[in-house]
Design an enzyme around this catalytic site. Structure first.
Site, mmCIF file in Angstrom:
data_model
loop_
_atom_site.group_PDB
_atom_site.id
_atom_site.type_symbol
_atom_site.label_atom_id
_atom_site.label_comp_id
_atom_site.label_asym_id
_atom_site.label_seq_id
_atom_site.Cartn_x
_atom_site.Cartn_y
_atom_site.Cartn_z
ATOM 1 N N TYR A 144 0.694 -1.423 -0.089
ATOM 2 C CA TYR A 144 -0.566 0.048 0.138
ATOM 3 C C TYR A 144 1.048 1.251 0.153
ATOM 4 O O TYR A 144 1.770 1.294 0.627
ATOM 5 C CB TYR A 144 -1.184 0.202 1.029
ATOM 6 C CG TYR A 144 -2.373 1.592 1.547
ATOM 7 C CD1 TYR A 144 -2.294 1.308 0.477
ATOM 8 C CD2 TYR A 144 -1.916 2.266 2.500
ATOM 9 C CE1 TYR A 144 -3.929 2.546 0.608
ATOM 10 C CE2 TYR A 144 -2.634 3.733 2.707
ATOM 11 C CZ TYR A 144 -3.351 3.480 1.361
ATOM 12 O OH TYR A 144 -4.030 4.730 1.788
ATOM 13 N N ASP A 239 9.442 2.337 0.158
ATOM 14 C CA ASP A 239 7.788 3.438 1.204
ATOM 15 C C ASP A 239 8.401 2.452 2.275
ATOM 16 O O ASP A 239 7.842 1.664 2.705
ATOM 17 C CB ASP A 239 6.557 3.000 0.534
ATOM 18 C CG ASP A 239 5.801 3.756 1.020
ATOM 19 O OD1 ASP A 239 6.021 4.292 1.774
ATOM 20 O OD2 ASP A 239 4.484 3.339 0.057
ATOM 21 N N LYS A 267 4.017 8.618 9.187
ATOM 22 C CA LYS A 267 3.770 7.949 10.930
ATOM 23 C C LYS A 267 4.853 8.074 11.891
ATOM 24 O O LYS A 267 4.911 9.269 12.213
ATOM 25 C CB LYS A 267 3.541 6.333 10.380
ATOM 26 C CG LYS A 267 2.168 6.126 9.674
ATOM 27 C CD LYS A 267 2.444 4.520 9.353
ATOM 28 C CE LYS A 267 0.998 4.385 8.500
ATOM 29 N NZ LYS A 267 0.859 3.962 7.403
HETATM 30 C C1 LIG Z 1 0.205 4.567 6.161
HETATM 31 C C2 LIG Z 1 1.460 4.659 4.290
HETATM 32 C C3 LIG Z 1 1.132 5.146 3.495
HETATM 33 C C4 LIG Z 1 -0.326 6.646 3.696
HETATM 34 O O1 LIG Z 1 0.336 7.667 4.121
HETATM 35 P P1 LIG Z 1 -0.787 8.465 4.567
HETATM 36 O O2 LIG Z 1 -0.389 9.101 6.142
HETATM 37 O O3 LIG Z 1 -2.143 7.520 5.407
HETATM 38 O O4 LIG Z 1 -1.488 8.988 3.755
HETATM 39 C C5 LIG Z 1 1.981 5.237 2.641
HETATM 40 N N1 LIG Z 1 2.565 4.465 2.610
HETATM 41 C C6 LIG Z 1 2.944 3.195 3.392
HETATM 42 C C7 LIG Z 1 3.853 2.327 3.769
HETATM 43 C C8 LIG Z 1 2.010 3.248 4.532
HETATM 44 O O5 LIG Z 1 2.253 2.378 5.772
#
Ligand SMILES: *Cc1c(COP(=O)(O)O)cnc(C)c1O
Length: 422
Positions: A144, A239, A267
């Site tokens: 994601y 990511d 995060k």
């Molecule tokens: C949470 C997450 C996102 C998206 O971040 P948001 O702050 O919710 O837009 C993208 N990539 C990864 C791996 C994530 O865990």
């Protein structure tokens, strides 16, 4: 458990907010429950508006590695707020946090702050395309990367529960340059590079996927991605929105000693505020406006309150032995949990201080494996844990998190309660 006030609040919320929530998984539909409304949080304790207490293993999706409402972070935030909350003009906090990120994450030589992980990914991909002058992006099923239009292809997290893996409202032409492959499938990635390698702008990957539940890379899969992207002049994007400052100060790239060209973080880095960042090799980052032709901007980007929370958080995480202690405690907890639930048809994947309990006896190495788990049973497990005052992440396609604030007693009680589920 009395949840009358939360039920009433939810009825009110749906009058004004679609589904009553500002992010879909919070509605708890896939686990057959209705949302909790939270009044306050401290350490690992969540208190809802009915006065029920829960021990939190979701921690705002991994944000609170120090626990909620940390006094040192709060103090920094209060101090920042007393000087105003946004300027739209540079402040010293931005440089300070940028320095901390660059010094800790090997793949990041220059960094730019944004407001969410979604934005970080969107900008990193644009930059990768601008740099390589190519279009194709390779991603992996179940990873994601936020709700970026062209990455909502076979995506994990909340999207994983939709019948159609990509979202309505995304034209086919927007995803025409996106190719999603099975995670851990070496043959598939080799083949696509043989066929289209010279048109591939970037490979984006959650190096340890956490948005299909925790899945571990196998047999040097990440190293193969590094080799192929280098060979074909494509960029490798890690990511690490969840994994940076979670697996360790240097993220998965440090753990596996693989340096990507671009990295996204989020995060934890915002210390509980809406901040995230993307960064990477200085020569690539220099293509960003105002130095270069790749446009990227943000009204609240580098917000001084969020930056202050991030600085205070990273300083605490930099203390000697922080990750060793947290990860050792998690290892002991996972070992005890595995023993307690053995014979119950579950498989636990864990790394660092994150883990997922899968309702399946198979090893879980891919999105297909996760999709084959018993989600009814997971829903029952979620509701059972909730009745016993534990708030775990409400989907098989999510990770749970341990923080510094979880006491040994709380971890032992989790093991005891989970062990009695059948
Ligand atoms: C949470 C997450 C996102 C998206 O971040 P948001 O702050 O919710 O837009 C993208 N990539 C990864 C791996 C994530 O865990």
């Amino acid at each position: 458990m009395n949840r009358k006030k939360s039920e009433k609040a939810y009825k009110e919320a749906v009058k004004w907010i679609p589904g009553g929530v500002n992010s879909p998984v919070r509605a708890l539909r896939s686990v057959g429950a209705s949302p909790l409304f939270i009044k306050k949080a401290k350490g690992v304790r969540l208190t809802d508006i009915d006065g029920n207490n829960f021990t939190d293993f979701c921690l705002s999706w991994g944000v609170f590695i120090l626990g909620h409402n940390h006094p040192v972070v709060n103090k920094a935030v209060r101090q920042a707020i007393s000087n105003g909350t946004s300027y739209g003009i540079p402040s010293l906090q931005e440089t300070k946090l940028a320095e901390l990120v660059c010094k800790n994450v090997t793949g990041i030589e220059r960094v730019r702050f944004v407001n969410s992980g979604t934005e970080a990914v969107m900008s990193a991909v644009r930059l990768a395309r601008g740099y390589t002058k190519r279009n194709i992006i390779i991603k992996f099923d179940g990873c994601y990367h936020g709700h970026v239009d062209h990455l909502l292809v076979a995506a994990g997290s909340g999207v994983a529960k939709l019948g159609n893996s990509s979202s309505a409202g995304v034209p086919d032409s927007f995803v025409a340059h996106t190719i999603s492959l099975p995670f851990n499938d070496q043959e598939a990635i080799r083949k696509i590079f043989q066929e289209k390698g010279n048109d591939i702008a970037a490979v984006i990957v959650e190096p340890v996927p956490a948005n299909m539940g925790v899945v571990l890379p196998k047999n040097n899969f990440l190293r193969l991605l590094r080799e192929l992207t280098t060979e074909y002049g494509s960029l490798l994007i890690f990511d690490e929105v969840i994994s940076a400052f979670r697996i360790g100060l240097g993220g998965v790239q440090q753990l596996f000693d693989i340096t990507p060209d671009l990295t996204t973080v989020g995060k934890i880095v915002g210390g509980g505020f809406p901040a995230a960042a993307f960064g990477g090799r200085a020569d690539i980052m220099s293509l960003l406006a105002p130095d270069g032709p790749v446009y990227q901007a943000g009204t609240l980007s580098g917000n001084p309150v969020a930056m202050s929370a991030g600085i205070a958080t990273l300083n605490l995480l930099s203390e000697d032995g922080f990750y060793r202690k947290l990860n050792d405690r998690t290892d002991a907890f996972i070992k005890a949990l595995k023993t307690a639930v053995s014979g119950k048809g579950v498989t636990i994947n864990a790394i660092g201080s994150m883990f997922t309990v899968f309702f399946s006896e198979q090893t879980i190495n891919s999105f297909e494996d996760v999709k084959a788990t018993d989600q009814e049973r997971f829903g029952a497990f979620f509701r059972y844990m909730l009745r016993n005052n534990f708030y775990i992440s409400p989907s098989q396609f999510e990770a749970n998190f341990i923080s510094e604030a979880h006491s040994d007693e709380e971890l032992a009680r989790f093991v005891e309660v989970a062990g009695k589920f059948y």
